[in-house]
Write a protein that holds these residues in place. Structure first.
Motif, PDB file in Angstrom:
ATOM      1  N   UNK A  73       0.855  -1.192   0.000  1.00 50.83           N
ATOM      2  CA  UNK A  73       0.000   0.000   0.000  1.00 50.83           C
ATOM      3  C   UNK A  73       0.888   1.237   0.000  1.00 50.83           C
ATOM      4  N   UNK A  74       0.531   2.229  -0.810  1.00 49.73           N
ATOM      5  CA  UNK A  74       1.316   3.453  -0.864  1.00 49.73           C
ATOM      6  C   UNK A  74       1.014   4.334   0.343  1.00 49.73           C
ATOM      7  N   UNK A  75       1.880   5.300   0.584  1.00 49.63           N
ATOM      8  CA  UNK A  75       1.652   6.267   1.654  1.00 49.63           C
ATOM      9  C   UNK A  75       0.561   7.238   1.201  1.00 49.63           C
ATOM     10  N   UNK A  76      -0.523   7.374   1.949  1.00 52.46           N
ATOM     11  CA  UNK A  76      -1.602   8.288   1.534  1.00 52.46           C
ATOM     12  C   UNK A  76      -1.139   9.740   1.513  1.00 52.46           C
ATOM     13  N   UNK A 321       9.290  24.063  -3.858  1.00 51.87           N
ATOM     14  CA  UNK A 321       7.953  23.871  -3.299  1.00 51.87           C
ATOM     15  C   UNK A 321       7.593  25.073  -2.445  1.00 51.87           C
ATOM     16  N   UNK A 322       6.336  25.503  -2.551  1.00 53.67           N
ATOM     17  CA  UNK A 322       5.858  26.671  -1.824  1.00 53.67           C
ATOM     18  C   UNK A 322       4.921  26.244  -0.689  1.00 53.67           C
ATOM     19  N   UNK A 323       5.207  26.736   0.518  1.00 61.28           N
ATOM     20  CA  UNK A 323       4.367  26.495   1.687  1.00 61.28           C
ATOM     21  C   UNK A 323       4.001  27.836   2.326  1.00 61.28           C
ATOM     22  N   UNK A 324       3.054  27.794   3.234  1.00 63.84           N
ATOM     23  CA  UNK A 324       2.586  29.005   3.915  1.00 63.84           C
ATOM     24  C   UNK A 324       3.735  29.741   4.605  1.00 63.84           C
ATOM     25  N   UNK A 357      27.744   8.737   0.715  1.00 63.73           N
ATOM     26  CA  UNK A 357      28.669   9.146  -0.347  1.00 63.73           C
ATOM     27  C   UNK A 357      27.954   9.310  -1.677  1.00 63.73           C
ATOM     28  N   UNK A 358      26.907   8.518  -1.904  1.00 63.06           N
ATOM     29  CA  UNK A 358      26.115   8.619  -3.122  1.00 63.06           C
ATOM     30  C   UNK A 358      24.699   8.175  -2.798  1.00 63.06           C
ATOM     31  N   UNK A 359      23.717   9.001  -3.138  1.00 66.10           N
ATOM     32  CA  UNK A 359      22.338   8.761  -2.715  1.00 66.10           C
ATOM     33  C   UNK A 359      21.392   9.538  -3.617  1.00 66.10           C
ATOM     34  N   UNK A 360      20.090   9.359  -3.375  1.00 67.25           N
ATOM     35  CA  UNK A 360      19.055  10.115  -4.074  1.00 67.25           C
ATOM     36  C   UNK A 360      18.063  10.649  -3.045  1.00 67.25           C
ATOM     37  N   UNK A 361      17.713  11.917  -3.153  1.00 66.66           N
ATOM     38  CA  UNK A 361      16.705  12.523  -2.271  1.00 66.66           C
ATOM     39  C   UNK A 361      15.903  13.533  -3.080  1.00 66.66           C
ATOM     40  N   UNK A 362      14.603  13.510  -2.904  1.00 66.35           N
ATOM     41  CA  UNK A 362      13.745  14.446  -3.639  1.00 66.35           C
ATOM     42  C   UNK A 362      12.434  14.634  -2.881  1.00 66.35           C
ATOM     43  N   UNK A 363      11.806  15.793  -3.085  1.00 64.01           N
ATOM     44  CA  UNK A 363      10.536  16.057  -2.421  1.00 64.01           C
ATOM     45  C   UNK A 363       9.430  15.225  -3.057  1.00 64.01           C
ATOM     46  N   UNK A 364       8.457  14.829  -2.236  1.00 69.50           N
ATOM     47  CA  UNK A 364       7.384  13.957  -2.701  1.00 69.50           C
ATOM     48  C   UNK A 364       6.091  14.716  -2.945  1.00 69.50           C
ATOM     49  N   UNK A 365       4.974  14.098  -2.580  1.00 66.21           N
ATOM     50  CA  UNK A 365       3.649  14.692  -2.796  1.00 66.21           C
ATOM     51  C   UNK A 365       3.369  15.714  -1.702  1.00 66.21           C
ATOM     52  N   UNK A 366       3.620  16.986  -2.011  1.00 65.55           N
ATOM     53  CA  UNK A 366       3.371  18.080  -1.067  1.00 65.55           C
ATOM     54  C   UNK A 366       2.290  18.976  -1.659  1.00 65.55           C
ATOM     55  N   UNK A 370      -0.841  25.134   3.745  1.00 66.56           N
ATOM     56  CA  UNK A 370      -0.863  25.537   5.152  1.00 66.56           C
ATOM     57  C   UNK A 370      -0.411  24.395   6.054  1.00 66.56           C
ATOM     58  N   UNK A 371       0.830  23.971   5.892  1.00 66.47           N
ATOM     59  CA  UNK A 371       1.392  22.914   6.724  1.00 66.47           C
ATOM     60  C   UNK A 371       2.875  23.189   6.940  1.00 66.47           C
ATOM     61  N   UNK A 372       3.382  22.682   8.042  1.00 66.88           N
ATOM     62  CA  UNK A 372       4.829  22.752   8.278  1.00 66.88           C
ATOM     63  C   UNK A 372       5.502  21.427   7.939  1.00 66.88           C
ATOM     64  N   UNK A 373       4.716  20.466   7.444  1.00 64.80           N
ATOM     65  CA  UNK A 373       5.241  19.129   7.177  1.00 64.80           C
ATOM     66  C   UNK A 373       5.663  19.002   5.714  1.00 64.80           C
ATOM     67  N   UNK A 374       6.899  18.593   5.520  1.00 61.34           N
ATOM     68  CA  UNK A 374       7.447  18.358   4.188  1.00 61.34           C
ATOM     69  C   UNK A 374       7.591  16.860   3.965  1.00 61.34           C
ATOM     70  N   UNK A 375       7.091  16.375   2.834  1.00 57.49           N
ATOM     71  CA  UNK A 375       7.307  14.983   2.435  1.00 57.49           C
ATOM     72  C   UNK A 375       8.524  14.921   1.506  1.00 57.49           C
ATOM     73  N   UNK A 376       9.439  14.000   1.804  1.00 52.88           N
ATOM     74  CA  UNK A 376      10.513  13.758   0.845  1.00 52.88           C
ATOM     75  C   UNK A 376      10.859  12.273   0.842  1.00 52.88           C
ATOM     76  N   UNK A 377      11.579  11.868  -0.188  1.00 51.47           N
ATOM     77  CA  UNK A 377      11.957  10.466  -0.381  1.00 51.47           C
ATOM     78  C   UNK A 377      13.473  10.377  -0.389  1.00 51.47           C
ATOM     79  N   UNK A 378      13.979   9.398   0.320  1.00 50.72           N
ATOM     80  CA  UNK A 378      15.424   9.184   0.377  1.00 50.72           C
ATOM     81  C   UNK A 378      15.724   7.720   0.103  1.00 50.72           C
TER      82      UNK A 378
END
Length: 681
Positions: A73-76, A321-324, A357-366, A370-378
């Motif tokens: 199941x995916x993250x809602x 990404x733009x937040x409040x 040393x080598x990785x991938x990180x990017x913002x997810x479904x944001x 009006x939230x202080x919570x950021x979703x990202x994937x690592x």
């Protein structure tokens, strides 16, 4: 089994006073009996020559499948009062789409794609877009694999499909605020260029929509989208080097689209909206690596844009990404992803800490302002992907989900990842990301699969793969060559690998191969290379230039007949590619492209073992390119190493549509490599 032999019918291509003889041009006749017969012969030959690996293919498939959590199941994510998510069930190839009401927590099944796909060899569901009142869902369906989607609409309250079936769309749909008007992009029926934006009224179902914009310049494509604020509908026209945006208020769907900033050569820009400003990521004023600017809503021309995040020669801006309360900037420094969090009130400005040393990180479904919570994937080459929720005020993070690996023996600490640097012929340092099972790595001579792409500015970041464990656990090293033509080291990294600098892409890859051999990671007898589409062009070029370096090649949906394709403006995507490869109608571009075109540069020499795969319905790289390439290689190769060609008669550029069929394609490729290594289980 007898080798397939394609008949030869001389066809003369003439341009700029130069003639090219193409004996296999006849293969362009789609659905012609002799073409289908040849493809069947090649498929039969592949089947016969790999029959001894059938058990290995099945074993690999079951092994990879066994690592999947089949009932996943995916993250809602929250959007307009509903949490949206997908589920996969055991034994089924396609997802179920669900939502639940944030207030009542009542769950609704929106789509069962398994049921919808029944009776189809290929089925792609895409572009689900929910109307503002949450009652309707627009979506697209492709049953051939040519990325030609039919727009459909479902009433989510009654479960009924509306009488809507608009063909030849791109699969992206945008609702106006009235819950009645849909904007979408249609393709040219011959070239498949996305060139027209339509407006469709549900209250007027007896047509395919009203044309609201047509992109007449053949090097541009266009698309339509709604800003995250939901307040504006934007039309964007893009070429490789230039953009142009138009907009209306989403609550005024019948208004005329207003020009944001007219197109200019080599001016790229994208637009987002927040409160009383538009925000623009652009290369204006020579900002090669891009910068972020802002302008009031009523002053959209570039003279009014003001810097917000300045240009940096060492940092490539990729997204924001733009937040409040916060601006979140995704950038790339020294090849590695960074996520920067900047408070609007100036009280904080910091980067998320990543120490691999080598990785991938990017913002997810944001999707919430009006939230202080950021979703990202690592994730990394050794670490399964995690969806993380980060509180930008308290700086606390919560792992919402880590990709499950259904294997009791899997432990990330048993694998090592690292980054090394090769030196290209012009002295440029080229990075390579590596991963291997620590206990299996030998000091010298490991089987190694080197992947490359190197076109369109597309960056291939190091990522975790459940399937790849089947190679690592059998002693393979897996490597990614971050060659020029991508943007791993910034925009200039891309600029130095296209047009009249395209050969850098190939010599970079060869330099990476030589470095890995020289440093003892592998040997000529155990080095394998892989690439698809433009990466297939890479494969074709390097085996013409340095075939002795490789024991085997995997080339998927390869773009190999560069000059012929780029001279034919009826072929999908051709004209929009002139700023990437060059326009061979110009003599200098013609001669340069001819100098590396894999099909044209085939010569009598020893070639490595090669497996070529394609899809008959591919709209990006037509099936006849790899078919012609294989036929000519058969004619010219001077050794008895394997040359195998398999055409999936049911799929397109992206391969099979179901998750299990896709895994079987991976198993097929891995079996080819393992067989060459003499690994039978």
């Amino acid at each position: 089994m007898k080798l397939p032999v394609a008949k030869k019918i001389p066809h003369v291509h003439e341009k700029h006073g130069h003639q090219r003889i193409d004996h296999y041009n006849w293969m362009r006749e789609r659905d012609a009996p002799e073409v289908l017969s040849y493809l069947e012969q090649e498929n039969d030959y592949y089947d016969a020559m790999t029959a001894h690996t059938d058990d290995l293919k099945e074993s690999l498939f079951q092994e990879i499948k066994g690592r999947l959590k089949e009932d996943d199941e995916s993250v809602p994510y929250l959007f307009n009062g509903y949490w949206y998510y997908t589920k996969m069930e055991v034994g089924e190839s396609y997802p179920y789409y669900y939502r639940r009401n944030d207030a009542t927590q009542k769950e609704e099944l929106l789509f069962n794609v398994n049921e919808m796909a029944q009776g189809h060899d290929f089925y792609k569901f895409t572009g689900m877009n929910i109307s503002p009142d949450n009652k309707l869902a627009a979506f697209g369906i492709d049953t051939k694999g040519r990325r030609e989607y039919t727009l459909m609409v479902k009433n989510l309250e009654t479960g009924e499909l509306l009488d809507v079936a608009v063909p030849l769309t791109t699969g992206g749909y945008t609702w106006a605020a009235d819950n009645n008007t849909l904007f979408f992009t249609r393709k040219d029926p011959e070239t498949l260029r996305a060139n027209r934006i339509f407006k469709y009224k549900l209250t007027n179902p007896d047509n395919d929509g009203e044309l609201v914009f047509e992109e007449e310049d053949e090097i541009y494509n266009c698309f339509v989208y709604k800003t995250l604020s939901q307040e504006f509908i934007m039309i964007k026209s893009s070429s490789t080097l230039s953009d142009e945006v138009r907009f209306i208020k989403s609550n005024q769907p019948d208004a005329d689209f207003q020009l944001f900033q007219e197109r200019e050569k080599e001016l790229e820009y994208s637009v987002a909206h927040y409160k009383d400003h538009f925000f623009i990521m652009t290369n204006k004023d020579g900002a090669t690596n891009f910068k972020i600017m802002q302008t009031p809503l009523h002053l959209t021309e570039k003279e009014n844009w003001e810097d917000l995040i300045a240009h940096d020669n060492d940092v490539l801006l990729e997204d924001f990404n733009l937040f409040e309360k916060f601006l979140v900037v995704s950038d790339r420094f020294n090849g590695l992803n960074r996520i920067r969090i900047k408070a609007w009130d100036g009280t904080s400005d910091y980067f998320l800490p990543f120490d691999n040393e080598t990785y991938t990180a990017y913002t997810g479904a944001n999707l919430q302002f009006d939230t202080t919570k950021l979703r990202y994937v690592y994730n990394s080459l050794t670490t399964p992907a995690s969806v993380i929720e980060f509180d930008m005020e308290t700086r606390e993070k919560k792992v919402l989900k880590t990709q499950p690996v259904e294997d009791a023996d899997f432990d990330p600490s048993n694998y090592t990842s690292q980054r090394v640097w090769a030196t290209a012929p012009d002295g440029t340092k080229v990075p390579i990301s590596l991963v291997y099972k620590t206990s299996m790595k030998k000091e010298t001579g490991n089987p190694l699969l080197l992947y490359g792409y190197g076109s369109y500015g597309a960056t291939i970041d190091p990522y975790f793969s459940i399937a790849r464990l089947s190679l690592l656990n059998r002693g393979f090293i897996y490597a990614i060559a971050h060659i020029r033509g991508g943007e791993y080291l910034g925009r200039t990294w891309y600029e130095d690998g296209k047009m009249f600098k395209k050969r850098n892409t190939f010599t970079d890859f060869i330099a990476c191969s030589e470095h890995l051999i020289k440093e003892g990671y592998t040997s000529n007898e155990q080095l394998y290379a892989s690439g698809g589409s433009a990466g297939g062009l890479l494969m074709g070029a390097v085996i013409n230039m340095a075939p002795q370096l490789y024991n085997g090649i995997l080339s998927a949906v390869p773009f190999v007949d560069v000059v012929s394709t780029m001279l034919d403006d009826t072929i999908p995507l051709t004209t929009g590619e002139y700023d990437e490869w060059g326009n061979p109608n110009h003599k200098d571009s013609y001669e340069y492209m001819l100098s590396y075109s894999p099909y044209d540069q085939i010569k009598e020499q020893d070639y490595p073992n090669i497996l070529v795969t394609t899809g008959y319905h591919d709209s990006q790289v037509q099936y006849w390119e790899p078919a012609k390439w294989v036929a000519r290689l058969r004619e010219s190769k001077t050794n008895d190493k394997l040359l195998l060609f398999k055409t999936d008669m049911k799929s397109g550029h992206s391969g099979a549509s179901g998750r299990y069929d896709a895994l079987k394609e991976v198993a097929l490729e891995y079996a080819f490599l393992l067989d060459l290594e003499g690994i039978t289980d």
